[in-house]
Design an enzyme around this catalytic site. Structure first.
Site, PDB file in Angstrom:
ATOM      1  N   ASP A 195      -6.967  -6.354   2.547  1.00 13.65           N
ATOM      2  CA  ASP A 195      -7.172  -6.619   3.658  1.00 13.65           C
ATOM      3  C   ASP A 195      -8.553  -6.225   4.116  1.00 13.65           C
ATOM      4  O   ASP A 195      -8.934  -6.501   5.327  1.00 13.65           O
ATOM      5  CB  ASP A 195      -6.078  -6.739   4.322  1.00 13.65           C
ATOM      6  CG  ASP A 195      -5.543  -5.088   4.937  1.00 13.65           C
ATOM      7  OD1 ASP A 195      -6.391  -4.283   4.746  1.00 13.65           O
ATOM      8  OD2 ASP A 195      -4.384  -4.937   5.136  1.00 13.65           O
ATOM      9  N   ASP A 232      -7.478  -1.721  -0.430  1.00 12.06           N
ATOM     10  CA  ASP A 232      -6.648  -2.592   0.169  1.00 12.06           C
ATOM     11  C   ASP A 232      -7.272  -4.089   0.401  1.00 12.06           C
ATOM     12  O   ASP A 232      -8.537  -3.953   0.966  1.00 12.06           O
ATOM     13  CB  ASP A 232      -6.250  -2.253   1.387  1.00 12.06           C
ATOM     14  CG  ASP A 232      -5.124  -2.930   2.175  1.00 12.06           C
ATOM     15  OD1 ASP A 232      -5.057  -4.452   2.154  1.00 12.06           O
ATOM     16  OD2 ASP A 232      -4.268  -2.414   3.246  1.00 12.06           O
ATOM     17  N   HIS A 291       4.144   1.052   4.238  1.00 11.95           N
ATOM     18  CA  HIS A 291       2.599   0.701   3.860  1.00 11.95           C
ATOM     19  C   HIS A 291       1.749   1.166   4.869  1.00 11.95           C
ATOM     20  O   HIS A 291       0.590   1.132   4.553  1.00 11.95           O
ATOM     21  CB  HIS A 291       2.556  -0.906   3.300  1.00 11.95           C
ATOM     22  CG  HIS A 291       2.354  -1.846   4.197  1.00 11.95           C
ATOM     23  ND1 HIS A 291       1.710  -2.898   4.168  1.00 11.95           N
ATOM     24  CD2 HIS A 291       2.921  -1.838   5.557  1.00 11.95           C
ATOM     25  CE1 HIS A 291       1.951  -3.684   5.374  1.00 11.95           C
ATOM     26  NE2 HIS A 291       2.506  -2.984   6.137  1.00 11.95           N
ATOM     27  N   HIS A 305      -6.733  -1.536   8.158  1.00  8.03           N
ATOM     28  CA  HIS A 305      -5.886  -0.510   8.822  1.00  8.03           C
ATOM     29  C   HIS A 305      -6.106   0.926   8.643  1.00  8.03           C
ATOM     30  O   HIS A 305      -6.784   1.458   7.713  1.00  8.03           O
ATOM     31  CB  HIS A 305      -4.626  -0.891   8.404  1.00  8.03           C
ATOM     32  CG  HIS A 305      -4.316  -2.305   8.658  1.00  8.03           C
ATOM     33  ND1 HIS A 305      -4.436  -3.182   7.681  1.00  8.03           N
ATOM     34  CD2 HIS A 305      -3.892  -3.179   9.663  1.00  8.03           C
ATOM     35  CE1 HIS A 305      -4.164  -4.398   8.195  1.00  8.03           C
ATOM     36  NE2 HIS A 305      -3.944  -4.266   9.337  1.00  8.03           N
ATOM     37  N   ASP A 334      -3.226   3.129   7.991  1.00  3.08           N
ATOM     38  CA  ASP A 334      -2.161   3.326   7.302  1.00  3.08           C
ATOM     39  C   ASP A 334      -1.739   4.853   7.524  1.00  3.08           C
ATOM     40  O   ASP A 334      -1.554   5.661   6.342  1.00  3.08           O
ATOM     41  CB  ASP A 334      -2.423   3.338   5.623  1.00  3.08           C
ATOM     42  CG  ASP A 334      -2.512   1.553   5.475  1.00  3.08           C
ATOM     43  OD1 ASP A 334      -2.198   0.949   6.585  1.00  3.08           O
ATOM     44  OD2 ASP A 334      -2.748   1.274   4.551  1.00  3.08           O
ATOM     45  N   ASP A 387      -9.865  -0.391   3.900  1.00  3.03           N
ATOM     46  CA  ASP A 387      -8.724  -0.837   4.786  1.00  3.03           C
ATOM     47  C   ASP A 387      -9.216  -1.464   6.214  1.00  3.03           C
ATOM     48  O   ASP A 387      -9.714  -0.835   6.515  1.00  3.03           O
ATOM     49  CB  ASP A 387      -7.553   0.176   4.725  1.00  3.03           C
ATOM     50  CG  ASP A 387      -6.218  -0.423   4.756  1.00  3.03           C
ATOM     51  OD1 ASP A 387      -6.108  -1.468   5.470  1.00  3.03           O
ATOM     52  OD2 ASP A 387      -5.646   0.124   4.099  1.00  3.03           O
ATOM     53  N   GLU A 421      -1.989  -4.996  -2.117  1.00  2.00           N
ATOM     54  CA  GLU A 421      -1.805  -5.910  -0.985  1.00  2.00           C
ATOM     55  C   GLU A 421      -2.432  -7.276  -1.377  1.00  2.00           C
ATOM     56  O   GLU A 421      -2.552  -7.890  -0.667  1.00  2.00           O
ATOM     57  CB  GLU A 421      -2.347  -5.596   0.204  1.00  2.00           C
ATOM     58  CG  GLU A 421      -1.724  -4.492   0.717  1.00  2.00           C
ATOM     59  CD  GLU A 421      -0.355  -4.194   1.457  1.00  2.00           C
ATOM     60  OE1 GLU A 421       0.302  -5.575   1.440  1.00  2.00           O
ATOM     61  OE2 GLU A 421       0.045  -3.453   2.084  1.00  2.00           O
ATOM     62  N   HIS A 453       0.755  -1.294   0.086  1.00  2.00           N
ATOM     63  CA  HIS A 453      -0.023   0.034   0.057  1.00  2.00           C
ATOM     64  C   HIS A 453       0.761   1.336   0.088  1.00  2.00           C
ATOM     65  O   HIS A 453       0.272   2.329  -0.117  1.00  2.00           O
ATOM     66  CB  HIS A 453      -0.811  -0.049   1.184  1.00  2.00           C
ATOM     67  CG  HIS A 453      -2.334   0.769   0.746  1.00  2.00           C
ATOM     68  ND1 HIS A 453      -3.612   0.284   1.296  1.00  2.00           N
ATOM     69  CD2 HIS A 453      -2.573   1.190  -0.222  1.00  2.00           C
ATOM     70  CE1 HIS A 453      -4.643   1.086   0.925  1.00  2.00           C
ATOM     71  NE2 HIS A 453      -4.082   1.757  -0.120  1.00  2.00           N
TER      72      HIS A 453
HETATM   73  N1  ARG Z   1      -0.490  -0.435  11.274  1.00  2.00           N
HETATM   74  C1  ARG Z   1       0.388  -1.469  11.006  1.00  2.00           C
HETATM   75  C2  ARG Z   1       1.995  -0.844  10.588  1.00  2.00           C
HETATM   76  O1  ARG Z   1       1.934   0.662  10.623  1.00  2.00           O
HETATM   77  C3  ARG Z   1      -0.060  -2.338   9.874  1.00  2.00           C
HETATM   78  C4  ARG Z   1      -0.298  -1.668   8.773  1.00  2.00           C
HETATM   79  C5  ARG Z   1      -0.747  -2.272   7.422  1.00  2.00           C
HETATM   80  N2  ARG Z   1      -0.645  -1.668   6.384  1.00  2.00           N
HETATM   81  C6  ARG Z   1      -1.260  -2.119   5.197  1.00  2.00           C
HETATM   82  N3  ARG Z   1      -1.253  -1.418   4.247  1.00  2.00           N
HETATM   83  N4  ARG Z   1      -1.487  -3.521   4.955  1.00  2.00           N
HETATM   84  O2  ARG Z   1       2.988  -1.323  10.453  1.00  2.00           O
HETATM   85 MN    MN Z   2      -3.320  -0.589   3.615  1.00  2.00          MN
HETATM   86 MN    MN Z   3      -4.516  -2.836   5.538  1.00  2.00          MN
HETATM   87 MN    MN Z   4      -1.778  -3.025  14.073  1.00  2.00          MN
END
Ligand code: ARG
Ligand code: MN
Ligand code: MN
Ligand code: MN
Length: 297
Positions: free
Chosen positions: A226, A224, A137, A122, A124, A120, A269, A97
């Site tokens: 996920d 994303d 990412h 998350h 990010d 997402d 991703e 990402h």
């Molecule tokens: N918050 C976690 C980090 O900063 C996970 C980030 C996941 N990001 C993604 N694009 N899958 O490492």
């Molecule tokens: Mn992401």
């Molecule tokens: Mn994510």
């Molecule tokens: Mn986390």
């Protein structure tokens, strides 16, 4: 309509290797046939390739693989801007990402007042200070809003940044403590899984389209994989249970298609190394269909 498919073969922004093979997996899952079948004149722009980093850590900086992530995103930014200059719709496939940094910076060259809908698990929205991992990412939202390392925020120009009140998250369920605070301070709209359960996806996406689409130059979708439940998208590096169902994610993208405000998109991703018979890439191709008008008859 004219569409350019841009692959970005990079996993240096992620903690798990293999997502650099995402663009190939998405092509094998039939992306070009899908898009051509929808009536697009498709140009496959090939892949922007990341090299193995010579030194993953730059001295005194916590960010992993900063040099190469900056190089790839700078190239991607130019490519996206060039494609849009030619009147083509940019459809970017990742890759981790971190590539949203380059995609969004490129789109901003043409659409100064851009709305974003970000699917997402998350946030990010980490910076070097808040990141638990140092993985870039986990930072593209912060960077695109102007926060983070200057070599990242400089891509596409320091003043070409997103407005926080035109940005919407959907599907959030794993936000770091630092991210929660930043999201609150900036007042960014976050539709977590809780809101989706309570309001339903129809209501959530209608509100999201209003926020990102009213009074803007258009909507960018950053998807994303996920954000989906791992049952439907197992081939992704940071899986979180309790995600969007197959139908919820399609419904959301179909309604964005109906809004006719979409100006650019990316699917990221997809990691075939940890996938189950390319299921996640197949899901991405099906979602591309919904976002690009498959159900508009
Ligand atoms: N918050 C976690 C980090 O900063 C996970 C980030 C996941 N990001 C993604 N694009 N899958 O490492
Ligand atoms: Mn992401
Ligand atoms: Mn994510
Ligand atoms: Mn986390």
């Amino acid at each position: 309509a004219k569409l350019s498919l841009i692959g970005v073969a990079i996993d240096l922004g992620a903690g798990t290797p293999g997502v650099s093979l995402g663009p190939s997996a998405i092509r094998y899952a039939g992306a070009i046939d899908k898009l051509t079948g929808l009536g697009y004149e498709v140009k496959d722009e090939g892949n922007i390739m990341a090299n193995k980093p010579i030194s993953p850590k730059t001295d005194g900086i916590k960010l992993n693989n900063l040099d190469e992530v900056v190089r790839v995103n700078t190239e991607l930014c130019s490519k996206v801007a060039e494609v849009m200059q030619e009147g083509r719709f940019p459809l970017v496939m990742g890759g981790d990402h971190s590539i949203a940094i380059g995609t969004i910076a490129g789109v901003l060259q043409h659409k100064k007042n851009l709305g974003v809908i970000w699917f997402d698990a998350h946030g990010d929205i980490n910076t070097e200070e808040t990141s638990p991992s140092g993985n870039i990412h986990g930072m593209p939202v912060a960077v695109s809003m102007g926060y983070g390392h200057e070599r990242l925020t400089g891509i596409g120009g320091k003043d070409n940044k997103l407005q926080t009140d035109k940005f919407v998250f959907i599907g959030s369920r794993d936000l770091d403590a630092g991210e929660r605070k930043v999201l609150k301070d900036l007042g960014v709209t976050v539709f977590t899984m809780h809101e989706i359960d309570r309001l339903g996806m129809t209501e959530v996406i209608e509100r999201a389209i209003k926020i990102a689409g009213d009074g803007t130059d258009g909507i960018h979708v950053s998807f994303d994989m996920d954000s989906m439940d791992p049952i439907y998208a197992p081939g992704t590096g940071t899986r979180v249970p309790g995600g969007l169902t197959y139908r919820e994610s399609h419904l959301a993208l179909e309604m964005i298609a109906l809004s006719e405000k979409l100006v650019s998109a990316e699917f990221v991703e997809v990691n075939p190394i940890i996938d189950n018979n390319n299921q996640t890439a197949k899901a991405a191709v099906a979602l591309m269909g919904s976002l690009l008008g498959e159900w508009l008859i």
